[in-house]
Design an enzyme around this catalytic site. Structure first.
Site, PDB file in Angstrom:
ATOM      1  N   GLU A 186      -0.449  -4.538  11.620  1.00 23.12           N
ATOM      2  CA  GLU A 186       0.390  -4.156  10.490  1.00 23.12           C
ATOM      3  C   GLU A 186       1.839  -4.574  10.721  1.00 23.12           C
ATOM      4  O   GLU A 186       2.517  -5.078   9.821  1.00 23.12           O
ATOM      5  CB  GLU A 186       0.293  -2.648  10.271  1.00 23.12           C
ATOM      6  CG  GLU A 186       0.851  -2.158   8.958  1.00 23.12           C
ATOM      7  CD  GLU A 186       0.538  -0.685   8.747  1.00 23.12           C
ATOM      8  OE1 GLU A 186      -0.400  -0.396   7.975  1.00 23.12           O
ATOM      9  OE2 GLU A 186       1.222   0.154   9.365  1.00 23.12           O
ATOM     10  N   HIS A 242       0.841  -1.194   0.000  1.00 23.15           N
ATOM     11  CA  HIS A 242       0.000   0.000   0.000  1.00 23.15           C
ATOM     12  C   HIS A 242       0.877   1.246   0.000  1.00 23.15           C
ATOM     13  O   HIS A 242       2.088   1.185   0.229  1.00 23.15           O
ATOM     14  CB  HIS A 242      -0.969   0.010   1.194  1.00 23.15           C
ATOM     15  CG  HIS A 242      -0.332   0.192   2.543  1.00 23.15           C
ATOM     16  ND1 HIS A 242      -1.034   0.574   3.663  1.00 23.15           N
ATOM     17  CD2 HIS A 242       0.944   0.045   2.977  1.00 23.15           C
ATOM     18  CE1 HIS A 242      -0.233   0.646   4.703  1.00 23.15           C
ATOM     19  NE2 HIS A 242       0.971   0.331   4.323  1.00 23.15           N
ATOM     20  N   HIS A 298       3.490  -5.265   3.818  1.00 27.44           N
ATOM     21  CA  HIS A 298       3.465  -5.849   5.149  1.00 27.44           C
ATOM     22  C   HIS A 298       2.970  -7.294   5.079  1.00 27.44           C
ATOM     23  O   HIS A 298       2.207  -7.660   4.174  1.00 27.44           O
ATOM     24  CB  HIS A 298       2.515  -5.086   6.079  1.00 27.44           C
ATOM     25  CG  HIS A 298       2.861  -3.647   6.272  1.00 27.44           C
ATOM     26  ND1 HIS A 298       3.901  -3.232   7.061  1.00 27.44           N
ATOM     27  CD2 HIS A 298       2.286  -2.515   5.761  1.00 27.44           C
ATOM     28  CE1 HIS A 298       3.961  -1.898   7.052  1.00 27.44           C
ATOM     29  NE2 HIS A 298       2.991  -1.449   6.270  1.00 27.44           N
ATOM     30  N   CYS A 303       5.989   6.207   4.386  1.00 26.88           N
ATOM     31  CA  CYS A 303       4.820   5.462   3.913  1.00 26.88           C
ATOM     32  C   CYS A 303       4.210   6.080   2.661  1.00 26.88           C
ATOM     33  O   CYS A 303       3.284   5.503   2.070  1.00 26.88           O
ATOM     34  CB  CYS A 303       3.757   5.391   5.014  1.00 26.88           C
ATOM     35  SG  CYS A 303       4.275   4.455   6.467  1.00 26.88           S
ATOM     36  N   HIS A 349       4.908   0.172  -0.384  1.00 29.91           N
ATOM     37  CA  HIS A 349       5.671  -0.725   0.484  1.00 29.91           C
ATOM     38  C   HIS A 349       4.696  -1.780   0.987  1.00 29.91           C
ATOM     39  O   HIS A 349       3.490  -1.685   0.752  1.00 29.91           O
ATOM     40  CB  HIS A 349       6.297   0.035   1.667  1.00 29.91           C
ATOM     41  CG  HIS A 349       5.307   0.600   2.627  1.00 29.91           C
ATOM     42  ND1 HIS A 349       4.563   1.714   2.356  1.00 29.91           N
ATOM     43  CD2 HIS A 349       4.910   0.155   3.856  1.00 29.91           C
ATOM     44  CE1 HIS A 349       3.754   1.975   3.374  1.00 29.91           C
ATOM     45  NE2 HIS A 349       3.945   1.037   4.301  1.00 29.91           N
ATOM     46  N   ASP A 407      -5.250 -10.487  -0.350  1.00 26.53           N
ATOM     47  CA  ASP A 407      -3.972 -11.197  -0.279  1.00 26.53           C
ATOM     48  C   ASP A 407      -3.187 -11.050  -1.582  1.00 26.53           C
ATOM     49  O   ASP A 407      -3.727 -11.250  -2.671  1.00 26.53           O
ATOM     50  CB  ASP A 407      -4.209 -12.678   0.016  1.00 26.53           C
ATOM     51  CG  ASP A 407      -2.921 -13.409   0.370  1.00 26.53           C
ATOM     52  OD1 ASP A 407      -2.015 -12.767   0.944  1.00 26.53           O
ATOM     53  OD2 ASP A 407      -2.820 -14.612   0.079  1.00 26.53           O
ATOM     54  N   HIS A 408      -1.921 -10.669  -1.449  1.00 26.02           N
ATOM     55  CA  HIS A 408      -1.029 -10.434  -2.588  1.00 26.02           C
ATOM     56  C   HIS A 408      -1.603  -9.367  -3.527  1.00 26.02           C
ATOM     57  O   HIS A 408      -1.528  -9.484  -4.744  1.00 26.02           O
ATOM     58  CB  HIS A 408      -0.757 -11.735  -3.367  1.00 26.02           C
ATOM     59  CG  HIS A 408       0.171 -12.665  -2.652  1.00 26.02           C
ATOM     60  ND1 HIS A 408      -0.246 -13.470  -1.609  1.00 26.02           N
ATOM     61  CD2 HIS A 408       1.491 -12.902  -2.830  1.00 26.02           C
ATOM     62  CE1 HIS A 408       0.795 -14.189  -1.182  1.00 26.02           C
ATOM     63  NE2 HIS A 408       1.858 -13.858  -1.905  1.00 26.02           N
TER      64      HIS A 408
END
Length: 299
Positions: free
Chosen positions: A288, A177, A204, A196, A202, A242-243
């Protein structure tokens, strides 16, 4: 003598561990039907867990000892009322309480609560009353229940009778994100979001905790069917995030700055309508990093 209202209340927490075996089997269902309903947990040869129990006791802090209660006394109580009857036992075969109840986490914590509640109260006095405040029982790192006198409904002005049980299931997903507000200038975005705000984004390894509360079903001993919950979370949240890039790939996050706070709220809105009654979604926690998480309890 009545409790001095200026005397500070405190909460002391003690953890204990025990190892037990169990299986799920409803006698009115065939072996095939039990396997279809409970999956591998229906294996009547049993399987086991290393359980961890957190016990919270509430009471005034003694001005002379600085204690709510002596932990040695609490340890001895837990040994007698929890460890001895449960450790290295088959819950189905060795604990009479489960002769007509499935040994679910929800039923197990309700077995433990009354054994401790009365004894803890007896260990207090008129001047220094003690009460059992809260239990958290872990079956695994990603599955646990909470049970206590001040459980979810009480925080909303609806004291539960009996106290509600809250089941929490943990999931994980990875995503990228960027924190960016299009109404800000580039300088403002950099000032507010700093690293950020990287235009390339970037990522997580997120952990998502979904907590559902209610009174366990009389037949299954469950607040919600765990397989059904896993399917709902997978369909409405995990399969979509996801991904993925939270800014670009997730329809229900469109137009939202994908902070942990706003994502937790968005996940709630995705999942809440699909939780089957009488259970209800109690909390979404989005982790996070190990140092940063957000919680959302609904509107």
């Amino acid at each position: 003598m009545a409790l001095d209202q200026t005397q500070a209340l405190g909460y002391v927490v003690k953890k204990v561990r025990f190892s037990s075996a169990h299986f799920f089997h409803l006698p009115h269902l065939s072996d095939l039907e039990n396997r279809q309903r409970f999956g591998p947990t229906a294996n009547r040869n049993g399987h086991g867990h290393n359980y961890e129990l957190e016990v919270t006791v509430k009471g005034p802090v003694d001005s002379q000892t600085g204690m709510v209660m002596n932990l040695k006394d609490l340890k001895a109580l837990l040994q007698e009322e929890v460890i001895t009857p449960l450790d290295f036992k088959s819950l189905n075969h060795d604990v009479p309480y489960f002769s007509d109840k499935l040994p679910t986490l929800e039923n197990l914590v309700q077995f433990i609560w009354p054994r401790l509640e009365k004894r803890v109260a007896q260990m207090g006095s008129e001047d220094a009353p003690l009460s059992l405040h809260h239990l958290t029982l872990y079956e695994a790192d990603d599955l646990f229940v909470d049970f206590g006198a001040d459980m979810p409904d009480a925080t909303r002005g609806e004291p539960p009778v009996p106290p509600l049980t809250t089941l929490t299931r943990k999931y994980d997903f990875c995503a990228t994100h960027r924190l960016y507000n299009p109404s800000f200038s580039d300088e403002q975005n950099q000032t507010v979001f700093r690293e950020c705000n990287n235009p390339n984004g970037h990522g997580h390894n997120y952990e998502l905790e979904v907590s559902v509360s209610g009174v366990p079903d009389q037949e299954t001993g469950m607040v919600i069917d765990l397989v059904a919950l896993d399917m709902l979370v997978s369909k409405w949240i995990l399969a979509k995030v996801d991904h993925k890039n939270m800014n670009l790939d997730v329809d229900f996050l469109s137009g939202i700055i994908p902070t942990a706070e706003l994502m937790a709220e968005a996940f709630w809105k995705q999942l809440c309508p699909h939780i089957p009654e009488p259970a209800r979604l109690y909390k979404i926690r989005l982790i996070e990093t190990k140092k940063n998480y957000a919680e959302y309890y609904g509107p």
